[in-house]
Design an enzyme around this catalytic site. Structure first.
Site, PDB file in Angstrom:
ATOM      1  N   LEU A  68       0.830  -1.209   0.000  1.00  9.30           N
ATOM      2  CA  LEU A  68       0.000   0.000   0.000  1.00  9.30           C
ATOM      3  C   LEU A  68       0.862   1.257   0.000  1.00  9.30           C
ATOM      4  O   LEU A  68       2.039   1.194   0.354  1.00  9.30           O
ATOM      5  CB  LEU A  68      -0.892  -0.031   1.246  1.00  9.30           C
ATOM      6  CG  LEU A  68      -1.848  -1.243   1.250  1.00  9.30           C
ATOM      7  CD1 LEU A  68      -2.302  -1.588   2.660  1.00  9.30           C
ATOM      8  CD2 LEU A  68      -3.036  -0.972   0.334  1.00  9.30           C
ATOM      9  N   PRO A  69       0.283   2.416  -0.378  1.00  8.74           N
ATOM     10  CA  PRO A  69       1.103   3.616  -0.526  1.00  8.74           C
ATOM     11  C   PRO A  69       1.805   4.067   0.758  1.00  8.74           C
ATOM     12  O   PRO A  69       3.018   4.292   0.738  1.00  8.74           O
ATOM     13  CB  PRO A  69       0.100   4.677  -1.002  1.00  8.74           C
ATOM     14  CG  PRO A  69      -1.021   3.911  -1.625  1.00  8.74           C
ATOM     15  CD  PRO A  69      -1.105   2.619  -0.874  1.00  8.74           C
ATOM     16  N   THR A 100       6.118   0.805   2.163  1.00 10.00           N
ATOM     17  CA  THR A 100       7.115   1.623   2.875  1.00 10.00           C
ATOM     18  C   THR A 100       6.362   2.582   3.774  1.00 10.00           C
ATOM     19  O   THR A 100       5.652   3.463   3.274  1.00 10.00           O
ATOM     20  CB  THR A 100       7.980   2.438   1.890  1.00 10.00           C
ATOM     21  OG1 THR A 100       8.578   1.556   0.963  1.00 10.00           O
ATOM     22  CG2 THR A 100       9.049   3.218   2.633  1.00 10.00           C
ATOM     23  N   LYS A 175      14.786   0.612   4.848  1.00 13.78           N
ATOM     24  CA  LYS A 175      14.171   1.148   3.624  1.00 13.78           C
ATOM     25  C   LYS A 175      14.190   2.683   3.618  1.00 13.78           C
ATOM     26  O   LYS A 175      14.509   3.319   2.614  1.00 13.78           O
ATOM     27  CB  LYS A 175      12.737   0.609   3.520  1.00 13.78           C
ATOM     28  CG  LYS A 175      11.918   1.193   2.400  1.00 13.78           C
ATOM     29  CD  LYS A 175      12.455   0.832   1.033  1.00 13.78           C
ATOM     30  CE  LYS A 175      11.671   1.528  -0.077  1.00 13.78           C
ATOM     31  NZ  LYS A 175      12.258   1.339  -1.389  1.00 13.78           N
ATOM     32  N   LYS A 250       6.823  11.305   0.253  1.00  9.98           N
ATOM     33  CA  LYS A 250       6.439  10.608   1.493  1.00  9.98           C
ATOM     34  C   LYS A 250       7.662   9.963   2.151  1.00  9.98           C
ATOM     35  O   LYS A 250       7.877  10.079   3.355  1.00  9.98           O
ATOM     36  CB  LYS A 250       5.393   9.536   1.145  1.00  9.98           C
ATOM     37  CG  LYS A 250       5.017   8.642   2.289  1.00  9.98           C
ATOM     38  CD  LYS A 250       4.982   7.151   2.082  1.00  9.98           C
ATOM     39  CE  LYS A 250       5.539   6.495   0.909  1.00  9.98           C
ATOM     40  NZ  LYS A 250       5.709   5.058   0.930  1.00  9.98           N
TER      41      LYS A 250
HETATM   42  P1  NAD Z   1       0.645   2.533  -6.086  1.00 12.35           P
HETATM   43  O1  NAD Z   1       0.031   3.820  -5.633  1.00 12.35           O
HETATM   44  O2  NAD Z   1       0.903   2.300  -7.524  1.00 12.35           O
HETATM   45  O3  NAD Z   1      -0.233   1.296  -5.556  1.00 12.35           O
HETATM   46  C1  NAD Z   1      -0.885   1.257  -4.324  1.00 12.35           C
HETATM   47  C2  NAD Z   1      -2.171   0.459  -4.495  1.00 12.35           C
HETATM   48  O4  NAD Z   1      -2.850   0.393  -3.230  1.00 12.35           O
HETATM   49  C3  NAD Z   1      -3.154   1.120  -5.475  1.00 12.35           C
HETATM   50  O5  NAD Z   1      -3.589   0.190  -6.443  1.00 12.35           O
HETATM   51  C4  NAD Z   1      -4.312   1.589  -4.577  1.00 12.35           C
HETATM   52  O6  NAD Z   1      -5.575   1.566  -5.231  1.00 12.35           O
HETATM   53  C5  NAD Z   1      -4.231   0.556  -3.461  1.00 12.35           C
HETATM   54  N1  NAD Z   1      -4.884   0.983  -2.221  1.00 12.35           N
HETATM   55  C6  NAD Z   1      -4.790   2.177  -1.590  1.00 12.35           C
HETATM   56  N2  NAD Z   1      -5.550   2.177  -0.478  1.00 12.35           N
HETATM   57  C7  NAD Z   1      -6.130   0.964  -0.401  1.00 12.35           C
HETATM   58  C8  NAD Z   1      -7.040   0.370   0.519  1.00 12.35           C
HETATM   59  N3  NAD Z   1      -7.494   1.031   1.582  1.00 12.35           N
HETATM   60  N4  NAD Z   1      -7.445  -0.898   0.283  1.00 12.35           N
HETATM   61  C9  NAD Z   1      -6.996  -1.590  -0.801  1.00 12.35           C
HETATM   62  N5  NAD Z   1      -6.140  -1.069  -1.717  1.00 12.35           N
HETATM   63  C10 NAD Z   1      -5.719   0.197  -1.513  1.00 12.35           C
HETATM   64  O7  NAD Z   1       1.984   2.403  -5.221  1.00 12.35           O
HETATM   65  P2  NAD Z   1       3.266   1.498  -5.588  1.00 12.35           P
HETATM   66  O8  NAD Z   1       4.169   2.290  -6.480  1.00 12.35           O
HETATM   67  O9  NAD Z   1       2.822   0.126  -5.954  1.00 12.35           O
HETATM   68  O10 NAD Z   1       3.959   1.470  -4.140  1.00 12.35           O
HETATM   69  C11 NAD Z   1       3.471   0.674  -3.076  1.00 12.35           C
HETATM   70  C12 NAD Z   1       4.435   0.784  -1.906  1.00 12.35           C
HETATM   71  O11 NAD Z   1       5.725   0.279  -2.315  1.00 12.35           O
HETATM   72  C13 NAD Z   1       4.671   2.216  -1.425  1.00 12.35           C
HETATM   73  O12 NAD Z   1       4.792   2.232  -0.020  1.00 12.35           O
HETATM   74  C14 NAD Z   1       5.969   2.620  -2.089  1.00 12.35           C
HETATM   75  O13 NAD Z   1       6.646   3.608  -1.344  1.00 12.35           O
HETATM   76  C15 NAD Z   1       6.708   1.285  -2.135  1.00 12.35           C
HETATM   77  N6  NAD Z   1       7.684   1.126  -3.229  1.00 12.35           N
HETATM   78  C16 NAD Z   1       7.388   1.491  -4.500  1.00 12.35           C
HETATM   79  C17 NAD Z   1       8.341   1.324  -5.512  1.00 12.35           C
HETATM   80  C18 NAD Z   1       8.061   1.718  -6.952  1.00 12.35           C
HETATM   81  O14 NAD Z   1       9.020   1.717  -7.747  1.00 12.35           O
HETATM   82  N7  NAD Z   1       6.831   2.043  -7.337  1.00 12.35           N
HETATM   83  C19 NAD Z   1       9.586   0.762  -5.206  1.00 12.35           C
HETATM   84  C20 NAD Z   1       9.863   0.352  -3.906  1.00 12.35           C
HETATM   85  C21 NAD Z   1       8.888   0.544  -2.908  1.00 12.35           C
END
Ligand code: NAD
Length: 299
Positions: A68-69, A100, A175, A250
């Protein structure tokens, strides 16, 4: 095995696809119905959509993974009215949070799971969307030795380096420190690429020099912010997909907040926070964080 997966965004979707590839049955939940639908279709009968986290928990899967975000989303999904910890729970279910988030929140949620008799680890990832697709993520795990041993085989289906960072919350600590550095190196590479090209260098030749010299880093050799240098990086597709400016802001804020709590000076992180806040305020929060180069490019 039955695995619940909550959060099917940039990272969660490819991670879920790798679990399907390994033959597991998935229970999926995301507030974005089309994200769920894509994985259900890809699963060809191996994956089903479930309305709420609580219902997933009540179906007693072996593991539930959340991706999740940020902290409030994790609190909602675990502790909210329709949250994972609100239903009738099976003690056999193991929670893995890969989001994260603030290490303090991570420890708080873990404690709440513990009160219900359930095990949980924090396991944030590094490597970006490319590594999520290739199943080569690095997982930074916080939990006991026994918990680490239990989650390692599952995480190996999605990652290459599975590292035990210490007790609950320490995965998040690792992280946050890593991403604080990433935020800074991306700004540095952006400045260097803009300076070199303004002074007449070809961007690909310049990146090649940096990548065989002392300036080399992941932001320069794998995820270069200059369009066209790395054909598979977000910079070469108008900064679409990848890791958003909003999420990087964030993460830098998590780092500066954590630093304050222990009186640790992090001057470059403070400056990076201002830079990512500036690009976010320009309405570019959804673009990949390598678009921070736009702040330094001259028209
Ligand atoms: P994203 O915003 O693409 O995906 C998050 C998903 O969570 C979305 O599909 C959203 O609809 C869903 N969501 C939000 N609230 C929800 C709820 N209450 N119930 C169910 N689903 C819900 O984010 P991401 O890029 O996939 O990143 C996810 C996590 O991983 C973050 O914490 C980010 O910091 C970390 N991260 C991301 C990357 C990257 O390259 N994108 C790399 C390493 C770590």
């Amino acid at each position: 095995m039955n695995i619940g997966m909550i959060g099917l965004g940039q990272m969660g979707e490819p991670m879920a696809l790798n679990l399907l590839k390994a033959g597991h049955q998935l229970l999926l939940c995301d507030i974005n119905a089309s994200a769920v639908e894509r994985v259900v279709v890809a699963g060809q009968g191996q994956a089903q959509a479930i309305a709420t986290p609580k219902e997933i928990a009540e179906m007693a899967p072996n593991y539930i993974i959340s991706m999740l975000p940020s902290s409030p989303h994790v609190q909602e999904v675990y502790l909210g009215e329709q949250g994972l910890l609100m239903g009738k729970l099976s003690k056999a279910t193991f929670f893995i949070d890969c989001s994260t988030i603030d290490p303090k929140v991570s420890r708080l949620v873990r404690e709440a799971a513990g009160h219900s008799g359930l095990a949980m680890v924090d396991a944030p990832v590094s490597g970006g969307t490319g590594a999520a697709k290739d199943g080569t993520l690095t997982f930074m795990v916080g939990g006991t030795d026994a918990e680490f041993a239990q989650v390692k085989p599952i995480l190996e289906l999605m990652g290459k380096n599975i590292v035990h960072c210490g007790p609950s919350g320490n995965g998040q600590v690792a992280k946050v420190a890593n991403n604080m550095l990433l935020a800074v190196t991306m700004i540095g590479v952006s400045e260097a690429m803009c300076l070199g090209t303004q002074l007449g260098m070809d961007p690909t030749v310049l990146a090649g020099i940096i990548n065989t010299s002392s300036g080399r880093c992941w932001s320069s050799d794998t995820y270069n912010p200059y369009p066209g240098v790395n054909p598979n990086a977000p910079a070469s597709r108008d900064y679409q997909g990848g890791f958003s400016n909003q999420l990087m802001l964030k993460d830098v804020m998590l780092a500066t907040e954590a630093a304050k709590a222990v009186n640790q000076p992090t001057p470059l992180a403070s400056l990076a926070q201002v830079v990512y806040q500036t690009i976010y305020n320009q309405g570019l929060g959804d673009l990949d964080f390598s678009s921070v180069i736009k702040l330094f490019q001259k028209n």
